[in-house]
Design a protein around this motif. Sequence first.
Motif, short mmCIF file in Angstrom:
data_model
loop_
_atom_site.label_atom_id
_atom_site.label_comp_id
_atom_site.label_asym_id
_atom_site.label_seq_id
_atom_site.Cartn_x
_atom_site.Cartn_y
_atom_site.Cartn_z
N HIS A 339 -14.67 -18.61 34.25
CA HIS A 339 -13.30 -19.14 34.18
C HIS A 339 -13.16 -20.18 33.07
CE1 HIS A 339 -11.19 -17.07 37.28
NE2 HIS A 339 -11.94 -17.52 38.27
N TRP A 341 -13.77 -19.63 30.13
CA TRP A 341 -13.08 -18.85 29.10
C TRP A 341 -11.75 -18.33 29.66
CZ3 TRP A 341 -18.42 -18.68 29.57
CH2 TRP A 341 -19.18 -18.78 28.40
N TRP A 342 -11.86 -17.58 30.76
CA TRP A 342 -10.72 -16.81 31.27
C TRP A 342 -10.00 -17.59 32.37
CZ3 TRP A 342 -14.84 -12.53 31.92
CH2 TRP A 342 -15.13 -11.97 30.66
N GLY A 343 -8.93 -18.21 32.03
CA GLY A 343 -8.16 -18.96 33.01
C GLY A 343 -8.00 -20.42 32.60
N VAL A 348 -3.55 -18.04 31.69
CA VAL A 348 -2.76 -16.99 32.32
C VAL A 348 -1.28 -17.32 32.11
CG1 VAL A 348 -2.10 -15.95 34.52
CG2 VAL A 348 -4.51 -16.42 34.03
N ASN A 354 -1.48 -12.55 37.19
CA ASN A 354 -2.75 -13.22 36.90
C ASN A 354 -3.83 -12.16 36.66
OD1 ASN A 354 -5.27 -14.39 37.12
ND2 ASN A 354 -4.74 -15.73 38.82
N TRP A 355 -4.28 -12.06 35.41
CA TRP A 355 -5.32 -11.10 35.04
C TRP A 355 -6.70 -11.72 35.08
CZ3 TRP A 355 -7.91 -13.41 31.19
CH2 TRP A 355 -7.21 -14.38 30.46
N CYS A 356 -6.77 -13.07 35.16
CA CYS A 356 -8.07 -13.71 34.92
C CYS A 356 -9.04 -13.52 36.09
CB CYS A 356 -7.90 -15.18 34.54
SG CYS A 356 -7.80 -16.34 35.89
N GLU A 357 -8.54 -13.36 37.32
CA GLU A 357 -9.47 -13.12 38.43
C GLU A 357 -10.09 -11.72 38.32
OE1 GLU A 357 -10.66 -15.34 40.06
OE2 GLU A 357 -9.18 -16.95 40.05
N THR A 360 -12.69 -11.91 35.46
CA THR A 360 -13.82 -12.75 35.87
C THR A 360 -14.65 -12.06 36.95
OG1 THR A 360 -12.50 -14.69 35.32
CG2 THR A 360 -14.41 -15.06 36.70
N CYS A 438 -13.29 -8.75 24.21
CA CYS A 438 -13.39 -10.05 24.89
C CYS A 438 -13.69 -11.16 23.87
CB CYS A 438 -14.47 -10.00 25.97
SG CYS A 438 -14.00 -8.95 27.35
N THR A 442 -11.35 -14.49 22.87
CA THR A 442 -11.83 -15.87 22.77
C THR A 442 -11.50 -16.46 21.40
OG1 THR A 442 -13.64 -15.33 24.27
CG2 THR A 442 -13.88 -17.34 22.98
#
Length: 742
Positions: A339, A341-343, A348, A354-357, A360, A438, A442
């Motif tokens: 998370h 990175w993502w979230g 989001v 919410n795509w980050c869960e 992850t 990915c 980033t």
Amino acid sequence: MKQPKSDGKRVCGRLPGLLAVGLLAAGGCTRPVTLRATAYDLDVRLDPGTHELFGSAEVTLAREPATGVSAGTGTVRFALNAALDVMELTARGARIRAHVVAPLGAAPKPGADKRPPMRIHELHLEGVGPTPRLTFRYAGVLVQDVQAGEKRGQVHNLLMAAHVGGEGIYLDEGGGWYPLACDEHGDPQPLAAVFRLSAGPVEGMLLVAGGEPAPPDGTRQVWRTRYPVTGMVLVGGPHERKERTVGGVRIAVHYSRPDDPQSQAQIEKHTDLFLDAAARYLERYQPLIGPYPYEHYTIVENFFSSGFAFPGFTLLNRALLAMGPRGLSHGMLDHEMLHAWWGNTILVDPQDGNWCEALTSFGANYYGYVLDGDERGARNQRRNFCVAVSRLPPAEDLPLGTFGRSEGAGREIGYSKGAMVFYMLSEEIGPERFWAACRRLTAEYKGRFVNWAVLQAVFEQEAGRSLDAFMRQWVRATGTPEVRLEAARWRAETVSLEVQLAQDAPRTLRVPLRIVADDGTTRDEVVTLDGLRTSAVFALAQPPRTVVLDPDFRVLRRLRPEEIVPAVATTRAGRRLLVVQPPGAMSPLYQRVIEDFSGEPGQKEVLLRTADDVSAAELSAQSVLIVGDGLRSPAVQALLMRARCPLSLTAGGFRFEDQTYEAPGHAVLCTVHHPAMPGCGITVYYGNSETALGRSDLLLHYRDSAVVFETTARTAEGKTVYESRPIARRDFESPTVIEVQR
Ligand SMILES: [Zn+2]
């Protein structure tokens, strides 16, 4: 001063000087402008003894349009915890015409009303120059009932939002511990901002905040966000610190040191394991998703149940650190770290789902096994994702793209379906291109909002083709495919096997099949199922015996009830539960399990029986929980026999499969499908002694069909501490297999 309760807007009485409605500047050079908060400079002093927070917040606003008028008028709103009073409010580069304070209505989500009440401070500004700044001075008492949000079987205490106390400090983005720009409903403005936070020292505590630590300002600790974020978080506790530097990143753990030597030695060992794991994850994931976005990564022990990820740190439940290696299963620390990175850095977009869960959960909970080289573990995790989605009632099988939106999909869709969708995407475009996308994400989107459309565009850039159909089918559409293996026939005249497949709605699926020969040798094939049904023909030398549908769970599909691996959730799912107890006095530890299975009062109809008075008819009519010597009932024994449960009692304990467990510390949790009630389960929980049941509070966390535990007890600081570890785990699978007609 406490604000009186009121439903309507009221003008804050503390600021009489600000209330006079000023004359508008002469017409022509004043016009409305839109104002958004772009930078926050916060300073707090905390007193855990009195739960008090004393704060100041300087908020820099950006105005839209930025130029063209010398001065404008505008309105800006801030959400602030209702327990905090604004003592002073000043403006530079603008004048405050009015300050209106209104309580924020209770949020519609269940449980949300137990979170701290907030107030909206609405400021009407005039004479707004190019970069207006507002400064709030505020103070109040922030204290929450920590136990109110603790529920057995749940990983997170989601009621905690703003607490300053001796056990610890927790001030999150939603806690309103500083004025956060919002709309008229109290929802945060859809714009990230940069933060600087300074905090005075709190005696005996280490503080950690979101972002990077900066050089201290005298005795005050300072943090700055490296990229724009949606809010600031500050936590702390009576902790020790242990750290090391790996590849330029300072990894640390903040933890409390127990007094008794044995617990102390254990926590020292476990915190080392967590530091090792964090270092390993950084080495694993940076080549895949790009450089870790911060200079620090701190694992902070928390005083309530949580696995929360914030910029630069992770807040983990104390119990997780105490678990040692088992607290490091995939989906725990690695999930929280991803998370970063993502979230937390690639944000989001609050306007979309919410795509980050999903990403992850794919990256940690699933791909962790792939990086271990554990193909079996990876396959079982894909199965668990399919099982989790298949347990949902069809009405809750909402589009993945709606997870995180109001009235949107729930957690199993957001995490389990989401992880499976990213798995299928990585198969669709190939892992090389998947991870390249990915890394591109980033490189290009730090500190920016990302929605599903942006993700699609980034993956398309690397894939070199449109992913429209894939995203429509898996992200935007409702429901999960039901795939049926309808027939398999041997065609002697063409020396080939013909297999017929069907699905409930037209989608494009690549369905794996395993063809099993008489001698047990197998051959794997993939059939593209494009419409409602298809038949595929395979040239084979010999007629095979059976065909198995997707044995390794490579396509997300709704499993048949028999295919769903039975687990505690199977028995807990129904509206009715029969509990079979021992005939005499019962351990309170069994009682605790019965309560956990029964859920909230009134949630389901619970029928209590003992081994002496339960009837075969009752046992046949619903899900059943059997605890302790409830197992000795002949009717129960007959039911378990029918259900092919591999568990039986022996003179000194129990037998599970071909192994006997007779030590006092042995206990077993075992769930099988109910033979008479499709979709229902039968769960047995049995321990050889009171000690064996010592961690019966953890049963709801297990997703296995069966677990044999070994539990030990010791005394530490006057209390009995139980330590339990699984020594055998099983999943009872029933794949979809059909005989070949030949
Ligand atoms: Zn997560």
